[in-house]
Enzyme design. Structure first.
Site, short mmCIF file in Angstrom:
data_model
loop_
_atom_site.label_atom_id
_atom_site.label_comp_id
_atom_site.label_asym_id
_atom_site.label_seq_id
_atom_site.Cartn_x
_atom_site.Cartn_y
_atom_site.Cartn_z
NE ARG A 55 7.88 -3.59 6.35
CZ ARG A 55 6.61 -3.22 6.35
NH1 ARG A 55 6.07 -2.66 5.29
NH2 ARG A 55 5.85 -3.43 7.41
NE ARG A 112 2.31 -5.46 11.28
CZ ARG A 112 3.44 -5.47 10.55
NH1 ARG A 112 4.47 -6.18 10.95
NH2 ARG A 112 3.52 -4.77 9.45
NE ARG A 160 -4.20 -1.18 10.93
CZ ARG A 160 -3.22 -0.74 10.15
NH1 ARG A 160 -3.32 0.42 9.54
NH2 ARG A 160 -2.13 -1.46 9.97
NE ARG A 217 6.76 -1.31 10.15
CZ ARG A 217 5.61 -1.13 9.51
NH1 ARG A 217 5.58 -0.42 8.40
NH2 ARG A 217 4.50 -1.65 9.97
CE LYS A 252 -2.31 -0.48 3.75
NZ LYS A 252 -1.95 -1.71 4.40
P1 ADP Z 1 0.95 -2.44 8.50
O1 ADP Z 1 -0.23 -2.18 7.63
O2 ADP Z 1 2.16 -2.84 7.73
O3 ADP Z 1 0.67 -3.33 9.67
P2 ADP Z 1 1.00 0.36 9.41
O4 ADP Z 1 2.23 1.12 9.21
O5 ADP Z 1 -0.21 0.77 8.64
O6 ADP Z 1 1.43 -1.12 9.13
O7 ADP Z 1 0.60 0.31 10.98
C1 ADP Z 1 1.49 -0.12 11.94
C2 ADP Z 1 0.77 -0.20 13.30
O8 ADP Z 1 0.27 1.10 13.64
C3 ADP Z 1 -0.45 -1.11 13.36
O9 ADP Z 1 -0.11 -2.45 13.61
C4 ADP Z 1 -1.24 -0.47 14.51
O10 ADP Z 1 -0.68 -0.82 15.77
C5 ADP Z 1 -0.99 1.00 14.32
N1 ADP Z 1 -2.04 1.64 13.50
C6 ADP Z 1 -1.89 2.22 12.27
N2 ADP Z 1 -3.05 2.71 11.81
C7 ADP Z 1 -3.99 2.44 12.76
C8 ADP Z 1 -5.39 2.65 12.89
N3 ADP Z 1 -6.10 3.27 11.93
N4 ADP Z 1 -6.01 2.23 14.02
C9 ADP Z 1 -5.33 1.62 14.99
N5 ADP Z 1 -4.02 1.37 14.94
C10 ADP Z 1 -3.34 1.75 13.84
#
Ligand code: ADP
Length: 187
Positions: A128, A145, A89, A134, A13
């Site tokens: 990654r 996740r 989410r 990360r 994404k």
């Molecule tokens: P990925 O999609 O690779 O898991 P992101 O960078 O989008 O990674 O998000 C990393 C972390 O940030 C998530 O696992 C969560 O803990 C938090 N996070 C991101 N966006 C949200 C959201 N909209 N609501 C709740 N937690 C979020």
């Protein structure tokens, strides 16, 4: 143009969102990136989010919603629209976004869904981890996740399908080919 990008962790994404954001001059709003920035600068919000992120759990909605309300009310979003990546989410966040947009007289144009099978995602994320380090790219956290994505995030796709907004793209293949598929949808 107001877009939402949905897909599991590791679907690509971020990569595609950046390209779309450049092509259409709309801000790319990634809640994950915003949270990592907060963590890096050691803000209160960042410290609150950290333990959730490290476990692969969702950060509480109130934290995310404050952040999003702030960002969407800025001039660039009001003028040109936006591309949301990583938000909403869960169903509560979707409802909150619907209400927020409704209050300011705006709506979402399209919801792009990037699909990639779990085994491919796990390989990409472990790879990654070696490059970027990360803290949430470890095997156990990746598993969680993916579970959170399937259990909590993917139901919002059905909800957007009811709104008639969903366009699905296969996220396995050449980055530029996938971008091409996305552009066809956006034209
Ligand atoms: P990925 O999609 O690779 O898991 P992101 O960078 O989008 O990674 O998000 C990393 C972390 O940030 C998530 O696992 C969560 O803990 C938090 N996070 C991101 N966006 C949200 C959201 N909209 N609501 C709740 N937690 C979020």
């Amino acid at each position: 143009m107001r877009l939402i990008f949905i897909g599991p962790p590791g679907a690509g994404k971020g990569t595609q969102a950046k390209k779309i954001s450049e092509k259409y001059s709309i801000p790319h709003i990634s809640t994950g990136d915003m949270l990592r920035e907060h963590r890096k600068s050691g803000t209160e919000l960042g410290m609150k989010a950290e333990s959730y992120m490290n476990k692969g759990e969702l950060v509480p909605d109130d934290v995310i919603l404050d952040m999003i309300k702030d960002r969407l009310s800025q001039d660039d979003c009001r003028k040109n629209g936006f591309l949301l990546d990583g938000f909403p989410r869960n169903l509560e966040q979707k409802q909150a976004l619907d209400k927020l947009l409704n209050d300011i007289g705006m709506s979402i144009d399209k919801v792009l869904v990037l699909e990639v099978p779990d085994d491919v995602l796990t390989k990409r994320l472990l790879n990654r981890a070696k490059k970027e380090g990360r803290t949430d790219d470890t095997e156990d956290v990746i598993k969680n996740r993916l579970k959170v994505y399937h259990d909590i995030t993917s139901p919002i796709i059905d909800s957007y399908k009811n709104d008639g907004l969903v366009y699905t793209v296969n996220g396995v293949g050449d980055i530029d080919d996938i971008f091409g598929e996305l552009l066809k949808i956006l034209k």
